[in-house]
Design an enzyme around this catalytic site. Structure first.
Site, PDB file in Angstrom:
ATOM      1  N   ASP A 282      57.554  75.105  77.523  1.00  0.00           N
ATOM      2  CA  ASP A 282      57.846  75.747  78.960  1.00  0.00           C
ATOM      3  C   ASP A 282      58.588  74.427  79.460  1.00  0.00           C
ATOM      4  O   ASP A 282      58.579  73.231  79.324  1.00  0.00           O
ATOM      5  CB  ASP A 282      56.754  76.215  79.456  1.00  0.00           C
ATOM      6  CG  ASP A 282      57.179  77.290  80.841  1.00  0.00           C
ATOM      7  OD1 ASP A 282      58.417  77.323  81.312  1.00  0.00           O
ATOM      8  OD2 ASP A 282      56.287  78.077  81.105  1.00  0.00           O
TER       9      ASP A 282
HETATM   10  C1  BGC Z   1      58.337  79.922  83.446  1.00  0.00           C
HETATM   11  C2  BGC Z   1      58.976  80.392  82.263  1.00  0.00           C
HETATM   12  C3  BGC Z   1      60.507  80.506  82.339  1.00  0.00           C
HETATM   13  C4  BGC Z   1      61.112  79.000  82.755  1.00  0.00           C
HETATM   14  C5  BGC Z   1      62.529  78.991  82.848  1.00  0.00           C
HETATM   15  C6  BGC Z   1      58.891  78.184  83.936  1.00  0.00           C
HETATM   16  O1  BGC Z   1      58.650  77.829  85.262  1.00  0.00           O
HETATM   17  O2  BGC Z   1      57.069  79.416  83.567  1.00  0.00           O
HETATM   18  O3  BGC Z   1      58.553  81.564  82.253  1.00  0.00           O
HETATM   19  O4  BGC Z   1      61.082  81.015  81.463  1.00  0.00           O
HETATM   20  O5  BGC Z   1      60.376  78.246  84.002  1.00  0.00           O
HETATM   21  O6  BGC Z   1      62.843  79.401  83.953  1.00  0.00           O
END
Ligand code: BGC
Length: 736
Positions: A282
Site C-alpha cells: 500500500d
Molecule cells: C489506500 C489504498 C489506495 C492507495 C493509493 C492508500 O492510502 O489505502 O487503497 O489504493 O492509497 O491511492
C-alpha cells in the site's frame, strides 16, 4: 527485443473487441463466471504464465540495476519498465469508486486536466447490497473500460476487507461482513475488470479492518478465523478470478507488517494459493529492505525517493543478503502482469452513456427498503401534489470528500435532481436544507471525525414550515463522504449533524415522513424509526444515484437491495465493541474469532435493529417446497437445494433467496449460521419459480489448526433458506 509497438498497432482491434464484449454482456453473460467456489474460471483473464519462456529470455538480458529499478514506484502511480528493451512502465489508478483524476507524478496534487473525468460508480457497500455478482461483473467492465481508455494498466480495486466494526471509516468502499458474499462479488468484479484487459488489484491483504491506527496496529487473530473469514475473499480472487495483482495492507499481523509477512505473502498467497502475479505495498506501507524483499513484496509503491526496494536493495543483493533468484522472481511476476495487460495510449473513451447505465442498474438494485408503514411508499402522485424534500444529502454530491480516492465525476445526479426530473409537472417539489454538515475539529480523537450535532435553528424552522405545508416530507439524511472516510473511523453510529432532532421535528408536523439514508455503513436508526413512517437505505450510489432513488420512491423500480451488514440496536452489541477489542492500542485482538457480524448476533441470540440480508419490497414473496437432490453427501459432491418462490403481491419484484447452514451435532465449534449460497430472482405478480441453490460440500469445511489444513466434519447439517439471516422460512437436514 519485445515488440510492443505491434501491440499498439492492434489497439483499434482491441477496442472493437472490447465494445463487442461489452454489448454482449447485456445479451448474455459468459457461463460460469460467478462460480460458487468450485467452478473453474473460463478464460476471461489470461493465464499469466503463458509468456514465461519469453520472460526468462528478457530477464537473462537485464542488468541487476535494471531489475531493481522495476521494484519500486517511479512516481505516485507508475512503476518502471525497461526502456532499453522497449518494455513500458506500469500505470496504476485508484480505485473502487471510479477512475481517479490525474495527479502530478510526485505528489497528490491534481493536474487539473479537463479530460480525466470519469463515471462515479456505486461504492462497495452499494454494490454489495445488490447481492448480485452480475452487477459486480458489469461494474467491473465499466471500471475496466474507463481505466483502459485512460491508458491505465492496473486498477487498484476491488477492496474486499470484511466489515468487522460497524463504525469502520472505509466500510463504504468495502463490500460486506460476510466472506462468501464478498468472494462472489470480488470474483465477478475482477473478471469484469480483467476481461477489459486491465489488471485488477485485490486489496488490502489482509486484516485491514479498521482505520484507527491502521499504520501501526498489530492484528492478533487465530488461524481458523483468518482463513475462514478474512482471507476467503482474497483466496477466491486468486483461485477463481485469477487476479493479476494484490496489495499488501498497512497493518501488522502476528507482529509482522503485511508488506513483509512471510506467512501471508510467501507461504499462503504464493505457495499455497499459487498466485503468479505481483504483490505491491500500500502507498508508503513498506518498512524494510531485506525483510520485505525476502518475505514476498514485489513492488514498493508510494515511496518514490529513497525506496526500501531501491538503492538499499541493490546494496543488499551485492552484499549477498538477498539472492538474485529472489529478484528474478519479482521481475518475472511484474513482467507477467506487463504481458497480460497490453500497454495502450489513452483512447479518450471515458464515462460513456453505457457506463451511466451500468451505474444506474447497480444503484437501482442496491436500495434497501427498511420500513414501509401503511404502504406510504411508493409515493402516489395521483394523491400527493406537494412534496417537501428536506436535508443536505438531497443536494450533496458524494463522488469526492474526505481523505482518499474519489472521482472527478463527469456528472452526478443528486436525489433532488432525480426527483425533480422524474416528477416533472405532476407535483410541486420544494427543498429545504434542514441541517448543515459540520465537524468539531478540536474534538477529533485518534483521527475520528466528530460531527457537530447542534442543529442550525434557522434551517430547522424553514424545514419544519415547509413540511407542515406539504402533502409529504422526504428527508435525505445519513452521513457523507467527509464523514465516512479513509484514515479515520466514526466514534459512534448516531445520525450526525442533528438529524434525529430534524426528523422528529418534521414528523411531528407531517405524519407522512419518509427518511432516505445516504450513507455507506450501518447507522443507529432507533430514534429515526420512531418518527418516520417509511425508510430507505440508499448509498454513495454513483453518478446515477439520484435517478435510482427517485425511481424507487415513485415506484418505477421496486426496491430489492438487501443489507450487506448488520445494523445493531446499540454499538455495544456488536462483537468488537462488546469485547472491547476495538480499537486496541498496539494490538487489536480479534477475540470474537469467526463470530463477525451476523455470525455473532445469531450465535449469541442478540436481536439486531436490522439483520444482515434484510430488505423489504413493494410486493411479497412466499417460500415453499424445499427439496435436496440427495439425503447424504460425500466430500466431492455438490448439494443441490431447490424451493418454490412465489410473488404473492401485485408488483413485479426481485427477491434474494439466501441459504445458510447450521451444524446440528458438531464436535467442532461453529457459528449458528453461515451464508453458503444465494440467488436473486425476478418474479411477475402471481408468478412462481423454482429456485435452485448449490453448495459444494467442500464449502462446508473448516480450517483445522492442528493439521494446518481444511477438514470436513461428518454429521448432520441443517440447510436454512430465508429472506435474511434472521428470517429463516424453510429448513431441511442433510448428512455429510
Ligand atoms: C489506500 C489504498 C489506495 C492507495 C493509493 C492508500 O492510502 O489505502 O487503497 O489504493 O492509497 O491511492
Amino acid at each position: 527485443m519485445v515488440q510492443f509497438n505491434q501491440l499498439l498497432n492492434n489497439r483499434f482491434a482491441i477496442k472493437i473487441g472490447s465494445i463487442a464484449i461489452f454489448i454482449s454482456f447485456f445479451i448474455f453473460l459468459p457461463d460460469n463466471i460467478f462460480g460458487q467456489g468450485q467452478s473453474q474460471v473460463k478464460g476471461i483473464s489470461r493465464d499469466m504464465t503463458l509468456n514465461d519462456p519469453k520472460i526468462e529470455g528478457i530477464i537473462s538480458k537485464m542488468t541487476l540495476e535494471e531489475k531493481i529499478d522495476m521494484l519500486h514506484g517511479n512516481g505516485m502511480f507508475t512503476s518502471p519498465g525497461i526502456e532499453r528493451l522497449g518494455i513500458p512502465e506500469l500505470k496504476y489508478t485508484d480505485g473502487p469508486l471510479g477512475i481517479r483524476e490525474e495527479i502530478s507524478k510526485n505528489s497528490w496534487n491534481s493536474l487539473k486536466l479537463t479530460n480525466d473525468s470519469a463515471t462515479f460508480f456505486p461504492a462497495g457497500s452499494a454494490l454489495a447490497a445488490t447481492w448480485n455478482p452480475e452487477m459486480a461483473y458489469l461494474l467491473g467492465t465499466g471500471m475496466g473500460e474507463e481505466a483502459r481508455s485512460r491508458g491505465k494498466d492496473i486498477l487498484l480495486a476491488p477492496a474486499v476487507n470484511i466489515t468487522r466494526i460497524p463504525t469502520g471509516g472505509r466500510t463504504f468502499e468495502y463490500l460486506s461482513e460476510d466472506p462468501f458474499l464478498n468472494s462472489r462479488l470480488a470474483v465477478g468484479y475482477i473478471k469484469g475488470v480483467q476481461g477489459q484487459g486491465v489488471a485488477a488489484c485485490v486489496k488490502h491483504f489482509a486484516l485491514n479492518n479498521q482505520e484507527t491506527n491502521r499504520g501501526s496496529v498489530n492484528i492478533i487473530v487465530d488461524d481458523r478465523t483468518m482463513r475462514e473469514i478474512y482471507l476467503a475473499p482474497f483466496e477466491a480472487a486468486v483461485k477463481e478470478a485469477n487476479v493479476y495483482t494484490v496489495m499488501a495492507a498497512y497493518n501488522k499481523i502476528d507482529g509482522s507488517w503485511c508488506s513483509e509477512n512471510d506467512n501471508l505473502l510467501n507461504q499462503i498467497l504464493k505457495k499455497e494459493w499459487g498466485f503468479k502475479g505481483l504483490v505491491m505495498s500500500d502507498w508508503g506501507g513498506t518498512h524494510s529492505t531485506v525483510k520485505a524483499a525476502m518475505n514476498g513484496l514485489d513492488v514498493e509503491m508510494g515511496s518514490t525517493r529513497n525506496a526500501f526496494l531501491g538503492q538499499p536493495l541493490l546494496d543488499s543483493v551485492k552484499a549477498g543478503l538477498v539472492p538474485i533468484e529472489i529478484i528474478n522472481d519479482k521481475v518475472k511476476r511484474i513482467l507477467r502482469v506487463r504481458f497480460a495487460v497490453e500497454p495502450i495510449t489513452p483512447a479518450g473513451v471515458v464515462s460513456t452513456p453505457e457506463h451511466g447505465k451500468i451505474a444506474y442498474k447497480v444503484a437501482s438494485q442496491s436500495i434497501v427498503l427498511l420500513k414501509n408503514a401503511d404502504n406510504l411508499l411508493p409515493v402516489d402522485l395521483g394523491k400527493i401534489k406537494k412534496i417537501a424534500v428536506i436535508g443536505d444529502n438531497a443536494t450533496h454530491k458524494q463522488a469526492s470528500g474526505g481523505f482518499g480516492a474519489g472521482v472527478k465525476t463527469r456528472y452526478e445526479i443528486t436525489p433532488l435532481e432525480g426527483l425533480k426530473s422524474e416528477v416533472g409537472s405532476r407535483a410541486s417539489i420544494q427543498f429545504a436544507r434542514g441541517y448543515k454538515p459540520a465537524f468539531i475539529w478540536s474534538q477529533q480523537v485518534r483521527g475520528r471525525r466528530s460531527p457537530n450535532n447542534k442543529i442550525d435553528s434557522t434551517l430547522l424552522a424553514e424545514a419544519v414550515s415547509l413540511a407542515r405545508n406539504s402533502d409529504i416530507a422526504i428527508i435525505f439524511a445519513g452521513t457523507n463522504r467527509d464523514f465516512e472516510t479513509e484514515g479515520s473511523d466514526r466514534s459512534d453510529l448516531k445520525l450526525p449533524f442533528g438529524q434525529d432532532e430534524l426528523i422528529r421535528a418534521i414528523a411531528s408536523v407531517n405524519p407522512r415522513t419518509i427518511v432516505v439514508l445516504v450513507a455507506g455503513a450501518p447507522l443507529d436508526l432507533n430514534e429515526a424509526l420512531k418518527s418516520s413512517s417509511a425508510m430507505l437505505m440508499s448509498w454513495f450510489n454513483g453518478s446515477e444515484g439520484g435517478n435510482a432513488i427517485a425511481d424507487v420512491i415513485l415506484g418505477n423500480v421496486n426496491p430489492s437491495g438487501k443489507l450487506p451488514f448488520t445494523f445493531p440496536v446499540s454499538l455495544n452489541d456488536s462483537p468488537a465493541y462488546s469485547l472491547a477489542t476495538f480499537p486496541g492500542d498496539n494490538n487489536a485482538n480479534y477475540k470474537e474469532g469467526s463470530l463477525v457480524g451476523y455470525r455473532w448476533f445469531e450465535t449469541k441470540n442478540i436481536k439486531p435493529l436490522f439483520s444482515f440480508g434484510f430488505g423489504l419490497s413493494y410486493t411479497q414473496f412466499s417460500y415453499s417446497g424445499i427439496k435436496t437432490d440427495k439425503g447424504k453427501y460425500k466430500s466431492n459432491d455438490t448439494i443441490q437445494v431447490s424451493m418454490e418462490l412465489k410473488n404473492t403481491g401485485k408488483r413485479e419484484g426481485d427477491e434474494v433467496v439466501q441459504l445458510y447452514v447450521h451444524r446440528t451435532d458438531s464436535k467442532v465449534e461453529w457459528p449458528a449460521k453461515e451464508l453458503k449460497s444465494f440467488s436473486r430472482v425476478t418474479l411477475k405478480p402471481g408468478e412462481t419459480k423454482k429456485v435452485t441453490l448449490s453448495v459444494p460440500v467442500s464449502q462446508l469445511r473448516y480450517w483445522d489448526v492442528k493439521s494446518n489444513d481444511w477438514q470436513l466434519e461428518d454429521g448432520e447439517i441443517q440447510l436454512m433458506i430465508g429472506s435474511s439471516s434472521s428470517d429463516i422460512i424453510l429448513t431441511k437436514n442433510i448428512e455429510i
